[in-house]
Enzyme design. Structure first.
Site, PDB file in Angstrom:
ATOM      1  N   ALA A  91       0.867  -1.197   0.000  1.00  0.00           N
ATOM      2  CA  ALA A  91       0.000   0.000   0.000  1.00  0.00           C
ATOM      3  C   ALA A  91       0.898   1.240   0.000  1.00  0.00           C
ATOM      4  O   ALA A  91       0.795   2.115   0.852  1.00  0.00           O
ATOM      5  CB  ALA A  91      -0.963  -0.012   1.178  1.00  0.00           C
TER       6      ALA A  91
ATOM      7  N   GLU B 269      11.009   7.403   9.684  1.00  0.00           N
ATOM      8  CA  GLU B 269      10.985   7.889  11.076  1.00  0.00           C
ATOM      9  C   GLU B 269       9.578   8.106  11.622  1.00  0.00           C
ATOM     10  O   GLU B 269       9.430   8.428  12.792  1.00  0.00           O
ATOM     11  CB  GLU B 269      11.794   9.185  11.193  1.00  0.00           C
ATOM     12  CG  GLU B 269      13.277   8.894  11.225  1.00  0.00           C
ATOM     13  CD  GLU B 269      14.135  10.141  11.359  1.00  0.00           C
ATOM     14  OE1 GLU B 269      13.669  11.232  10.977  1.00  0.00           O
ATOM     15  OE2 GLU B 269      15.272   9.999  11.836  1.00  0.00           O
ATOM     16  N   LYS B 270       8.558   7.939  10.778  1.00  0.00           N
ATOM     17  CA  LYS B 270       7.200   7.998  11.342  1.00  0.00           C
ATOM     18  C   LYS B 270       7.089   6.917  12.415  1.00  0.00           C
ATOM     19  O   LYS B 270       6.508   7.136  13.464  1.00  0.00           O
ATOM     20  CB  LYS B 270       6.136   7.794  10.266  1.00  0.00           C
ATOM     21  CG  LYS B 270       4.720   7.890  10.848  1.00  0.00           C
ATOM     22  CD  LYS B 270       3.660   7.824   9.797  1.00  0.00           C
ATOM     23  CE  LYS B 270       3.527   6.452   9.193  1.00  0.00           C
ATOM     24  NZ  LYS B 270       3.075   5.407  10.150  1.00  0.00           N
TER      25      LYS B 270
ATOM     26  N   SER C 170       0.108   4.246   5.080  1.00  0.00           N
ATOM     27  CA  SER C 170      -0.791   3.386   4.292  1.00  0.00           C
ATOM     28  C   SER C 170      -2.199   3.441   4.881  1.00  0.00           C
ATOM     29  O   SER C 170      -3.194   3.311   4.173  1.00  0.00           O
ATOM     30  CB  SER C 170      -0.289   1.947   4.304  1.00  0.00           C
ATOM     31  OG  SER C 170       1.035   1.913   3.837  1.00  0.00           O
TER      32      SER C 170
ATOM     33  N   GLN D 201       9.882   1.963  16.210  1.00  0.00           N
ATOM     34  CA  GLN D 201      10.267   0.757  15.467  1.00  0.00           C
ATOM     35  C   GLN D 201      11.758   0.792  15.113  1.00  0.00           C
ATOM     36  O   GLN D 201      12.450  -0.232  15.192  1.00  0.00           O
ATOM     37  CB  GLN D 201       9.417   0.646  14.194  1.00  0.00           C
ATOM     38  CG  GLN D 201       9.846  -0.468  13.264  1.00  0.00           C
ATOM     39  CD  GLN D 201       8.859  -0.712  12.143  1.00  0.00           C
ATOM     40  OE1 GLN D 201       7.914  -1.463  12.325  1.00  0.00           O
ATOM     41  NE2 GLN D 201       9.058  -0.101  10.993  1.00  0.00           N
TER      42      GLN D 201
ATOM     43  N   HIS E 299       7.164   5.821   1.362  1.00  0.00           N
ATOM     44  CA  HIS E 299       7.949   4.627   1.002  1.00  0.00           C
ATOM     45  C   HIS E 299       8.906   4.936  -0.149  1.00  0.00           C
ATOM     46  O   HIS E 299      10.052   4.491  -0.167  1.00  0.00           O
ATOM     47  CB  HIS E 299       7.028   3.489   0.525  1.00  0.00           C
ATOM     48  CG  HIS E 299       6.120   2.938   1.570  1.00  0.00           C
ATOM     49  ND1 HIS E 299       4.754   3.118   1.544  1.00  0.00           N
ATOM     50  CD2 HIS E 299       6.365   2.195   2.673  1.00  0.00           C
ATOM     51  CE1 HIS E 299       4.205   2.507   2.579  1.00  0.00           C
ATOM     52  NE2 HIS E 299       5.159   1.936   3.285  1.00  0.00           N
TER      53      HIS E 299
HETATM   54  O1  PAF Z   1       7.095  -0.512   8.984  1.00  0.00           O
HETATM   55  C1  PAF Z   1       6.534  -1.475   8.393  1.00  0.00           C
HETATM   56  O2  PAF Z   1       5.899  -1.324   7.344  1.00  0.00           O
HETATM   57  C2  PAF Z   1       6.670  -2.864   8.976  1.00  0.00           C
HETATM   58  O3  PAF Z   1       6.640  -2.829  10.358  1.00  0.00           O
HETATM   59  C3  PAF Z   1       7.909  -3.631   8.465  1.00  0.00           C
HETATM   60  C4  PAF Z   1       9.199  -2.955   8.919  1.00  0.00           C
HETATM   61  C5  PAF Z   1       7.883  -3.701   6.943  1.00  0.00           C
HETATM   62  C6  PAF Z   1       7.907  -5.052   9.016  1.00  0.00           C
HETATM   63  O4  PAF Z   1       6.776  -5.748   8.620  1.00  0.00           O
END
Ligand code: PAF
Length: 287
Positions: A32, A152-153, A190, A157, A37
């Site tokens: 998506a 960085e959003k 997304s 993570q 991205h």
């Molecule tokens: O940030 C994401 O889209 C997901 O957490 C990732 C890093 C692709 C892992 O599924």
């Protein structure tokens, strides 16, 4: 751009590229795709001879089955965008290919993700980061990238993935890329495609509140800055703050005073109707 569906195909593609001395950049995604991205892809293309993007909606990182079921998917359009952006190969496996024994969030291995995984998303989405670590470590092992690119959003993570890489002894450079925003300030995600037009109209208030709070923070305490953001957003019908935490940008531990760290970030999750949106803003940045 070639499309790879199996782990074996990726391994053989990687070994061919390594054989000719190519550097490899990996852009992991759940598809998506939007221009956030594509900004990761653009950086990866500039810095590596070969760029592999993955498109896989990873079930083990969803703690809510409805969220997984409604996650937007558009593989054909994703492939078109990735190819136009200069990606060399896309890895788009099935769930069975990745989890032959069925998806389970731990598969017997518990990742040491440190304290960064316990707070915020870790608290509200139990198991989420174990699932992220599971898929990202697998992608790292099969694509053996020199560099991997993350937006960085998802500030938390990135910190968690850095911890995972360290504890698993994986040799990869984690590249953090700036948040991309729509003209009205809404962080690209997304999940934005799930917003109704009424929800889309109020969602930019999240960034406005964060952005205004930076100026406010110069003359107010951490607590007052926290409260002004939460009160402002909770007063908007249709928005509900799940959490807003002002944390040390390195450890993600909550801070009480601005002087506590040279790097301080406010991380927020807001429900806009049923759609869960996240964003963050820096209050202090190291020189
Ligand atoms: O940030 C994401 O889209 C997901 O957490 C990732 C890093 C692709 C892992 O599924």
């Amino acid at each position: 751009m070639i499309i790879l569906r199996t782990v074996n195909d990726v391994r053989s593609y990687v070994s061919t590229q390594r054989g000719r001395g190519a550097s490899i950049g990996l852009v992991p995604t759940m598809g998506a795709l939007h221009s956030g991205h594509l900004s990761l892809v653009e950086k990866a293309v500039a810095e590596n001879a070969v760029v592999i993007a993955s498109v896989f909606v990873n079930p083990t990182q969803f703690n809510n089955p409805d969220d997984l079921a409604s996650y937007p998917r558009n593989e054909e359009e994703d492939f078109r965008l990735l190819s136009a952006a200069g990606v060399s190969a896309v890895f788009a496996p099935s769930v069975e290919e990745i989890y032959p024994g069925g998806p389970s969030s731990h598969c017997g291995h518990v990742f040491d993700l440190g304290m960064a995984a316990e707070v915020m998303e870790g608290k509200y989405r139990p198991g989420h980061f174990q699932g992220v670590a599971q898929i990202v470590s697998l992608l790292f092992r099969i694509t053996e990238p020199d560099r991997a690119y993350f937006g960085e959003k998802d500030f938390q993570q990135i910190a968690v993935i850095r911890n995972m890489v360290k504890s698993e002894g994986i040799n990869v450079d984690i590249v953090a890329c700036p948040i991309k925003r729509a003209d009205d300030g809404l962080a690209l995600s997304s999940r934005n495609s799930l917003l109704t037009s009424e929800q889309r109209a109020i969602a930019p208030e999240i960034y406005s509140a964060l952005n205004d709070s930076v100026e406010y923070s110069r003359s107010h305490s951490v607590r007052a800055t926290h409260d002004t953001v939460v009160e402002r957003l909770d007063a908007v019908p249709g928005l509900q703050v799940e959490y807003f935490e002002i944390v040390d940008g390195r450890t993600l531990a909550p801070v009480d005073e601005w002087e506590e760290s040279p790097w301080i970030v406010g991380c927020i999750t807001v429900y806009c109707g049923k759609v869960r949106l996240i964003d963050n803003i820096a209050y202090r940045l190291p020189n």
